[in-house]
Design an enzyme around this catalytic site. Structure first.
Site, PDB file in Angstrom:
ATOM      1  N   ASN A 227       0.870  -1.166   0.000  1.00 33.72           N
ATOM      2  CA  ASN A 227       0.000   0.000   0.000  1.00 33.72           C
ATOM      3  C   ASN A 227       0.916   1.227   0.000  1.00 33.72           C
ATOM      4  O   ASN A 227       1.503   1.580   1.022  1.00 33.72           O
ATOM      5  CB  ASN A 227      -0.879  -0.038   1.261  1.00 33.72           C
ATOM      6  CG  ASN A 227      -1.780   1.175   1.364  1.00 33.72           C
ATOM      7  OD1 ASN A 227      -1.737   2.069   0.522  1.00 33.72           O
ATOM      8  ND2 ASN A 227      -2.604   1.197   2.408  1.00 33.72           N
TER       9      ASN A 227
ATOM     10  N   ARG B 121      -2.728  -2.181  -3.296  1.00 39.22           N
ATOM     11  CA  ARG B 121      -3.902  -1.329  -3.117  1.00 39.22           C
ATOM     12  C   ARG B 121      -3.804  -0.173  -4.118  1.00 39.22           C
ATOM     13  O   ARG B 121      -2.775   0.506  -4.192  1.00 39.22           O
ATOM     14  CB  ARG B 121      -3.918  -0.763  -1.701  1.00 39.22           C
ATOM     15  CG  ARG B 121      -5.037   0.208  -1.525  1.00 39.22           C
ATOM     16  CD  ARG B 121      -4.874   1.020  -0.273  1.00 39.22           C
ATOM     17  NE  ARG B 121      -5.999   1.925  -0.133  1.00 39.22           N
ATOM     18  CZ  ARG B 121      -5.957   3.031   0.579  1.00 39.22           C
ATOM     19  NH1 ARG B 121      -4.860   3.375   1.212  1.00 39.22           N
ATOM     20  NH2 ARG B 121      -7.001   3.800   0.673  1.00 39.22           N
TER      21      ARG B 121
ATOM     22  N   HIS C  75     -12.349   3.778   0.376  1.00 32.43           N
ATOM     23  CA  HIS C  75     -12.327   2.879   1.547  1.00 32.43           C
ATOM     24  C   HIS C  75     -13.136   1.610   1.270  1.00 32.43           C
ATOM     25  O   HIS C  75     -13.606   0.944   2.200  1.00 32.43           O
ATOM     26  CB  HIS C  75     -12.948   3.553   2.795  1.00 32.43           C
ATOM     27  CG  HIS C  75     -12.102   4.627   3.396  1.00 32.43           C
ATOM     28  ND1 HIS C  75     -12.664   5.729   3.988  1.00 32.43           N
ATOM     29  CD2 HIS C  75     -10.769   4.762   3.535  1.00 32.43           C
ATOM     30  CE1 HIS C  75     -11.703   6.514   4.449  1.00 32.43           C
ATOM     31  NE2 HIS C  75     -10.541   5.952   4.174  1.00 32.43           N
TER      32      HIS C  75
ATOM     33  N   ARG D  16      -9.291  17.081   6.106  1.00 30.79           N
ATOM     34  CA  ARG D  16     -10.189  17.373   4.977  1.00 30.79           C
ATOM     35  C   ARG D  16     -11.535  17.885   5.485  1.00 30.79           C
ATOM     36  O   ARG D  16     -12.050  17.386   6.489  1.00 30.79           O
ATOM     37  CB  ARG D  16     -10.428  16.112   4.137  1.00 30.79           C
ATOM     38  CG  ARG D  16      -9.229  15.712   3.329  1.00 30.79           C
ATOM     39  CD  ARG D  16      -9.472  14.401   2.583  1.00 30.79           C
ATOM     40  NE  ARG D  16      -8.383  13.478   2.849  1.00 30.79           N
ATOM     41  CZ  ARG D  16      -8.467  12.165   2.719  1.00 30.79           C
ATOM     42  NH1 ARG D  16      -9.583  11.591   2.315  1.00 30.79           N
ATOM     43  NH2 ARG D  16      -7.433  11.407   2.990  1.00 30.79           N
TER      44      ARG D  16
ATOM     45  N   GLU E 212      -7.905  -4.372   5.720  1.00 30.32           N
ATOM     46  CA  GLU E 212      -7.920  -4.266   4.257  1.00 30.32           C
ATOM     47  C   GLU E 212      -6.881  -5.192   3.635  1.00 30.32           C
ATOM     48  O   GLU E 212      -7.110  -5.772   2.583  1.00 30.32           O
ATOM     49  CB  GLU E 212      -7.635  -2.812   3.851  1.00 30.32           C
ATOM     50  CG  GLU E 212      -8.771  -1.869   4.208  1.00 30.32           C
ATOM     51  CD  GLU E 212      -8.337  -0.428   4.361  1.00 30.32           C
ATOM     52  OE1 GLU E 212      -7.784  -0.093   5.436  1.00 30.32           O
ATOM     53  OE2 GLU E 212      -8.534   0.354   3.434  1.00 30.32           O
TER      54      GLU E 212
END
Ligand code: ADP
Length: 416
Positions: free
Chosen positions: A7, A99, A189, A250, A396
């Site tokens: 990742n 990923r 996600h 964010r 994940e």
């Protein structure tokens, strides 16, 4: 199969090695062999690596790019120092799973890497200028270092959401802009939402078409997902990971008119506004202190800092708003699932998000809630809560490893 899961961020590389195959997936007997993280690639990088059950190894190393970072990782993995008995040489790494953040409409499922797939990921760079180039660096580094002999698979954050109906994914702007530029909600996600929905099914014995849940991934990035009959029906992130919930740095949802207003009042360029909304907003922007929820909660509770409290409250209220709208969109849900660093650990945030939702059938048990931290998994609702509330640590990497194994075995079966 021993699968190296990668990742890659713009200056980071996270990895795990997971041993899995169809039988292990069936029995839920996959095995993590090692994990690690390299940060600050490009200068004196910080390396943290650990073989499962062994002490953590930490050091600094001058790693100029993702290729040298991966080289560093692979050399450690196959060395005697790492003490991973299952891996003695490069030949014991059987596949790589990557990923990738944005697959747009191009990729609706995990795929074996080919030149065409790489071109497809490059085509999505416009939609994810911060993320896809970093993911591609990892892919190119692996191809260069490990060669064509080792199959590689890409797993997209967006693909779980490819089941969303048009009513969820279209923005109310002229339709031809969707046709021309594919401007729409994609959602992110996806691997995390998919994983916690899978664990929910395991914990409750539900079948996919009985899985009607709302999942909240609350980490540095945050997103909510309405999962109807086991498939993503709506999600809070949009064309990019900027939309929706309040996040570490964010903004999440804002009135788009703010952008023009800011450019006019502050003389800011589009680039500067983009940086403001992505890097200087959210928890950091409101509190003026930090984007780290742990520190914010300490400031809010221990020092009664007004703006830290405000940041935490706005964060929780936004999550609540999404829960309400998804319950309405889905005509109710059987469970609410918290995951991600904040969702898994911050009981005070879960408490705030779930407070005063009794009318909607959501009520959490304070003691169960407090106990559920540090990787624990289970229910935190009261007995009379109509909607169950779960904390499920995400994984994940496990799904990336499993998708990698499945894609490779499928392609071998198709060839034979
Ligand atoms: P990323 O999205 O980068 O993977 P994580 O899922 O690890 O991030 O989540 C990071 C966030 O989780 C940070 O805001 C951090 O403060 C928060 N967090 C981690 N542990 C705790 C805790 N015990 N209490 C409150 N917040 C926590």
């Amino acid at each position: 199969m021993n699968i190296l899961v990668l990742n890659c961020g713009s200056s980071s590389l996270k990895f795990q090695i997971i041993q899995t195959d169809l039988e292990k997936i069936e029995k839920d007997a996959d095995k993590q062999l090692a994990k690690g993280l390299i940060e600050r690639i490009g200068s004196q990088a910080l390396v943290t690596m650990q073989a499962t059950g062994r002490p953590v190894v930490k050091h600094a190393a001058p790693l100029r790019d993702h290729r040298s970072a991966l080289d560093h990782v692979v050399k450690w993995i196959i060395s005697k120092d790492s003490q991973i008995p299952e891996i003695q040489s490069l030949a014991d790494i059987h596949a790589v799973g990557h990923r990738v953040v944005h697959g747009a409409e191009h990729f609706t499922k995990s795929t074996i890497i080919s030149d065409e797939v790489i071109r497809g990921i490059e085509d999505c760079i416009d939609l994810a200028p911060l993320h896809n180039p970093a993911n591609l660096k990892g892919i190119n580094a692996a191809r260069e270092l490990l060669g064509d002999g080792i199959p590689e698979v890409v797993v997209f954050d967006t693909s779980f959401h490819s089941t969303m109906p048009e009513t969820s994914f279209l923005y109310a702007i002229p339709y031809q802009l969707y046709r021309r530029h594919k401007i729409r909600r994609y959602g992110f996600h996806g691997t995390s939402h998919r994983y916690v929905a899978y664990r929910y099914r395991q914990l409750t014995g539900k079948k996919p078409d009985e899985t009607n849940v709302i999942t909240l991934h609350l980490g540095n990035g945050c997103s909510a997902c309405a999962i109807k009959k086991g498939a993503s029906f709506d999600t809070s992130m949009g064309l990019s990971p900027l939309e929706g919930l309040v996040m570490g740095t964010r903004s999440g949802d804002i009135d788009p008119a703010v952008i023009e207003f800011l450019s006019h009042k502050e003389g800011m360029s589009m680039n500067e506004i983009d940086t403001l909304l992505n890097k200087q907003s959210g928890l950091l922007g409101i509190s003026g202190l930090t984007n780290d929820m742990r520190d914010l909660l300490a400031e809010a509770n221990d020092h009664q800092d007004r703006r830290a409290t405000l940041a935490v409250n706005i964060f929780a209220q936004r999550a609540k708003k999404y829960i309400g709208s998804y319950l309405a969109e889905m005509n109710g849900a059987d469970a609410l699932i918290f995951t991600g660093g904040i969702g898994e650990n911050a009981c005070r945030i879960r408490q705030r998000v779930c407070a005063n939702l009794e009318w909607l059938g959501i009520e959490i048990d304070e003691n169960l809630n407090k106990e559920m931290t540090g990787g624990k998994e289970g229910e935190i609702n009261t007995k009379k809560s109509r909607v169950k509330v779960f904390v499920i640590p995400t994984n994940e990497e496990l799904l990336i490893a499993r998708d990698t194994a499945r894609c490779i075995l499928d392609s071998l079966n198709n060839k034979s």
